[in-house]
Write a protein that holds these residues in place. Structure first.
Motif, PDB file in Angstrom:
ATOM      1  N   GLU A 293     -15.733   6.379  -1.265  1.00 17.73           N
ATOM      2  CA  GLU A 293     -14.992   5.175  -0.890  1.00 17.73           C
ATOM      3  C   GLU A 293     -15.327   4.059  -1.862  1.00 17.73           C
ATOM      4  OE1 GLU A 293     -16.269   4.543   3.085  1.00 17.73           O
ATOM      5  OE2 GLU A 293     -15.054   6.168   3.929  1.00 17.73           O
ATOM      6  N   GLU A 294     -14.339   3.669  -2.651  1.00 17.23           N
ATOM      7  CA  GLU A 294     -14.521   2.619  -3.652  1.00 17.23           C
ATOM      8  C   GLU A 294     -13.781   1.365  -3.207  1.00 17.23           C
ATOM      9  OE1 GLU A 294     -16.489   1.252  -6.830  1.00 17.23           O
ATOM     10  OE2 GLU A 294     -16.488   3.387  -6.268  1.00 17.23           O
ATOM     11  N   PRO A 295     -14.483   0.222  -3.015  1.00 16.91           N
ATOM     12  CA  PRO A 295     -13.805  -0.992  -2.535  1.00 16.91           C
ATOM     13  C   PRO A 295     -12.901  -1.596  -3.592  1.00 16.91           C
ATOM     14  CG  PRO A 295     -16.089  -1.468  -3.039  1.00 16.91           C
ATOM     15  CD  PRO A 295     -15.926   0.015  -3.192  1.00 16.91           C
ATOM     16  N   VAL A 296     -11.778  -2.143  -3.161  1.00 13.04           N
ATOM     17  CA  VAL A 296     -10.832  -2.810  -4.055  1.00 13.04           C
ATOM     18  C   VAL A 296     -11.177  -4.293  -4.088  1.00 13.04           C
ATOM     19  CG1 VAL A 296      -8.402  -3.306  -4.502  1.00 13.04           C
ATOM     20  CG2 VAL A 296      -9.064  -1.110  -3.506  1.00 13.04           C
ATOM     21  N   PRO A 297     -11.466  -4.859  -5.254  1.00 13.56           N
ATOM     22  CA  PRO A 297     -11.835  -6.284  -5.317  1.00 13.56           C
ATOM     23  C   PRO A 297     -10.655  -7.197  -5.019  1.00 13.56           C
ATOM     24  CG  PRO A 297     -11.673  -5.359  -7.514  1.00 13.56           C
ATOM     25  CD  PRO A 297     -11.516  -4.216  -6.568  1.00 13.56           C
ATOM     26  N   LEU A 298     -10.981  -8.450  -4.814  1.00 11.29           N
ATOM     27  CA  LEU A 298      -9.962  -9.450  -4.507  1.00 11.29           C
ATOM     28  C   LEU A 298      -9.080  -9.694  -5.729  1.00 11.29           C
ATOM     29  CD1 LEU A 298      -9.148 -11.320  -2.134  1.00 11.29           C
ATOM     30  CD2 LEU A 298     -10.516 -13.114  -3.236  1.00 11.29           C
ATOM     31  N   GLY A 299      -7.769  -9.724  -5.520  1.00 16.19           N
ATOM     32  CA  GLY A 299      -6.823  -9.945  -6.600  1.00 16.19           C
ATOM     33  C   GLY A 299      -6.285  -8.674  -7.219  1.00 16.19           C
ATOM     34  N   VAL A 300      -6.687  -7.506  -6.716  1.00 18.99           N
ATOM     35  CA  VAL A 300      -6.227  -6.224  -7.245  1.00 18.99           C
ATOM     36  C   VAL A 300      -5.534  -5.468  -6.117  1.00 18.99           C
ATOM     37  CG1 VAL A 300      -6.892  -4.050  -8.340  1.00 18.99           C
ATOM     38  CG2 VAL A 300      -8.097  -6.161  -8.926  1.00 18.99           C
ATOM     39  N   LYS A 301      -4.414  -4.848  -6.442  1.00 16.28           N
ATOM     40  CA  LYS A 301      -3.654  -4.042  -5.491  1.00 16.28           C
ATOM     41  C   LYS A 301      -3.716  -2.590  -5.925  1.00 16.28           C
ATOM     42  CE  LYS A 301       0.979  -3.362  -3.561  1.00 16.28           C
ATOM     43  NZ  LYS A 301       2.393  -3.796  -3.612  1.00 16.28           N
ATOM     44  N   ALA A 302      -4.093  -1.705  -4.993  1.00 17.68           N
ATOM     45  CA  ALA A 302      -4.216  -0.279  -5.278  1.00 17.68           C
ATOM     46  C   ALA A 302      -3.237   0.492  -4.405  1.00 17.68           C
ATOM     47  CB  ALA A 302      -5.639   0.205  -5.030  1.00 17.68           C
ATOM     48  N   THR A 303      -2.489   1.405  -5.023  1.00 20.14           N
ATOM     49  CA  THR A 303      -1.549   2.268  -4.309  1.00 20.14           C
ATOM     50  C   THR A 303      -1.681   3.689  -4.852  1.00 20.14           C
ATOM     51  OG1 THR A 303       0.216   1.692  -5.879  1.00 20.14           O
ATOM     52  CG2 THR A 303       0.104   0.426  -3.816  1.00 20.14           C
ATOM     53  N   THR A 304      -1.182   4.640  -4.064  1.00 20.65           N
ATOM     54  CA  THR A 304      -1.193   6.052  -4.481  1.00 20.65           C
ATOM     55  C   THR A 304       0.225   6.595  -4.366  1.00 20.65           C
ATOM     56  OG1 THR A 304      -1.838   6.645  -2.222  1.00 20.65           O
ATOM     57  CG2 THR A 304      -3.597   6.454  -3.849  1.00 20.65           C
ATOM     58  N   PRO A 305       1.038   6.493  -5.414  1.00 16.73           N
ATOM     59  CA  PRO A 305       2.396   7.055  -5.360  1.00 16.73           C
ATOM     60  C   PRO A 305       2.403   8.566  -5.193  1.00 16.73           C
ATOM     61  CG  PRO A 305       1.866   6.312  -7.575  1.00 16.73           C
ATOM     62  CD  PRO A 305       0.767   5.837  -6.698  1.00 16.73           C
ATOM     63  N   GLN A 306       1.350   9.227  -5.656  1.00 17.74           N
ATOM     64  CA  GLN A 306       1.164  10.662  -5.469  1.00 17.74           C
ATOM     65  C   GLN A 306      -0.282  10.902  -5.057  1.00 17.74           C
ATOM     66  OE1 GLN A 306       2.313  12.806  -8.985  1.00 17.74           O
ATOM     67  NE2 GLN A 306       4.342  11.852  -9.099  1.00 17.74           N
ATOM     68  N   PRO A 307      -0.568  12.033  -4.429  1.00 17.52           N
ATOM     69  CA  PRO A 307      -1.973  12.293  -4.043  1.00 17.52           C
ATOM     70  C   PRO A 307      -2.932  12.370  -5.225  1.00 17.52           C
ATOM     71  CG  PRO A 307      -0.474  13.735  -2.833  1.00 17.52           C
ATOM     72  CD  PRO A 307       0.353  13.043  -3.876  1.00 17.52           C
ATOM     73  N   THR A 308      -2.409  12.667  -6.401  1.00 21.49           N
ATOM     74  CA  THR A 308      -3.269  12.769  -7.587  1.00 21.49           C
ATOM     75  C   THR A 308      -3.048  11.615  -8.565  1.00 21.49           C
ATOM     76  OG1 THR A 308      -1.618  14.184  -8.668  1.00 21.49           O
ATOM     77  CG2 THR A 308      -3.377  15.278  -7.423  1.00 21.49           C
ATOM     78  N   ARG A 309      -2.424  10.536  -8.119  1.00 18.07           N
ATOM     79  CA  ARG A 309      -2.192   9.371  -8.970  1.00 18.07           C
ATOM     80  C   ARG A 309      -2.652   8.117  -8.236  1.00 18.07           C
ATOM     81  NH1 ARG A 309      -1.455  13.005 -11.839  1.00 18.07           N
ATOM     82  NH2 ARG A 309       0.196  13.382 -13.367  1.00 18.07           N
ATOM     83  N   ILE A 310      -3.309   7.226  -8.975  1.00 19.39           N
ATOM     84  CA  ILE A 310      -3.751   5.944  -8.427  1.00 19.39           C
ATOM     85  C   ILE A 310      -3.211   4.850  -9.331  1.00 19.39           C
ATOM     86  CG2 ILE A 310      -5.703   4.512  -7.734  1.00 19.39           C
ATOM     87  CD1 ILE A 310      -7.377   7.049  -7.543  1.00 19.39           C
ATOM     88  N   LEU A 311      -2.516   3.890  -8.764  1.00 20.69           N
ATOM     89  CA  LEU A 311      -1.942   2.767  -9.496  1.00 20.69           C
ATOM     90  C   LEU A 311      -2.688   1.501  -9.124  1.00 20.69           C
ATOM     91  CD1 LEU A 311       0.189   1.502 -11.366  1.00 20.69           C
ATOM     92  CD2 LEU A 311       1.696   1.332  -9.364  1.00 20.69           C
ATOM     93  N   LEU A 312      -3.280   0.838 -10.118  1.00 18.61           N
ATOM     94  CA  LEU A 312      -4.004  -0.419  -9.926  1.00 18.61           C
ATOM     95  C   LEU A 312      -3.224  -1.542 -10.591  1.00 18.61           C
ATOM     96  CD1 LEU A 312      -7.643   0.776 -10.754  1.00 18.61           C
ATOM     97  CD2 LEU A 312      -6.482   0.769  -8.535  1.00 18.61           C
ATOM     98  N   GLU A 313      -3.019  -2.642  -9.869  1.00 20.59           N
ATOM     99  CA  GLU A 313      -2.268  -3.786 -10.375  1.00 20.59           C
ATOM    100  C   GLU A 313      -3.060  -5.060 -10.113  1.00 20.59           C
ATOM    101  OE1 GLU A 313       2.335  -2.399  -9.671  1.00 20.59           O
ATOM    102  OE2 GLU A 313       1.223  -3.181  -7.946  1.00 20.59           O
TER     103      GLU A 313
END
Length: 260
Positions: free
Chosen positions: A197-217
């Motif tokens: 479990e990796e925490p997402v810092p403030l100001g960053v948005k994390a999504t998983t469009p696929q189970p093997t893909r992670i998108l950080l914005e």
């Protein structure tokens, strides 16, 4: 008294009658004059190691274009105390505000910013180009400002690819571990006995469009890439099977298996 030997008189006579060839006289005279002149001027002046003139930073002297909707403002100087030298150093805060958010950059006092509002350009300059620290911070500040402008106007992204059998990722809430209400966590299944479990810092948005893909914005590229590095460290790409977590266009050259 002892008289000088006959051999010594012969050597003196030969040395006195020795003359240089005519084609060696100009070189001999120039070398002797140069040696005497060098000894006279050795104390007053020294030859420099390099005669190349100092050149301006290639990035620092390039104007920065400011897109529409982005504003740059320079705050009043404030005093910062250096913990190593105990000096009181005046600094200023540069605020970059755009449609996606606001970022602040602290700049040293010797750095000047000429902001042309009509042309929507900013030009950076320093006081003394012969100082190494000022030359180094000239290009560094230019790069930070350029990334901040892109961040508040377009944003920065990072795509992580999970390569491996059973590797999965999801973004979930963990109220027990959250530092503030609504904080999200990137949950990774990487073959361990427990999920990571990796925490997402403030100001960053994390999504998983696929189970093997992670998108950080996010608007701050440094924070986005730091989170990507923290996720990647759990499964670094290995060169034998090509498994691991790859960031953006990262590739790895495969090696042959070790044969005993």
């Amino acid at each position: 008294m002892l008289a000088p030997s006959r051999g010594g008189r012969v050597l003196e006579r030969k040395a006195a009658s020795f003359t240089l060839p005519s084609f060696l006289l100009p070189a001999f005279q120039s070398s002797t004059s140069a040696s005497t002149g060098a000894t006279n001027n050795a104390i007053t002046s020294r030859r420099q190691f390099s005669n190349t003139a100092g050149r301006a930073s290639k990035l620092g002297r390039t104007p920065i274009s400011i897109p529409p909707g982005v504003d740059i403002s320079l705050g009043e100087p404030w005093i910062e105390k250096d913990l190593t030298t105990y000096l009181r150093i005046p600094k200023r805060t540069l605020t970059v505000q755009g449609p996606l958010g606001k970022l602040e950059l602290t700049i040293p006092p010797y750095l000047k910013i000429d902001h042309d509002v009509e042309a929507r350009k900013a030009l950076l300059s320093i006081e003394d180009t012969s100082v190494k620290q000022q030359m180094a911070m000239w290009g560094t500040t230019w790069a930070y400002l350029q990334r901040y402008i892109i961040g508040v106007s377009e944003g920065h992204t990072a795509i992580l690819r999970l390569v491996g059998v059973g590797y999965r990722a999801s973004v979930e809430e963990r109220p027990r571990l959250a530092q503030w209400p609504g904080q999200m966590f990137v949950c990774l299944k990487l073959g361990f006995t427990h999920p990571v479990e990796e925490p997402v810092p403030l100001g960053v948005k994390a999504t998983t469009p696929q189970p093997t893909r992670i998108l950080l914005e996010g608007i701050n590229r440094e924070v986005v890439m730091s989170l990507a590095a923290n996720i990647r460290k759990w499964r670094r790409p290995e060169p034998y099977k090509g498994k691991g977590i790859f960031v953006n266009d990262e590739t790895i050259k495969l090696k042959q298996k070790k044969i005993k």
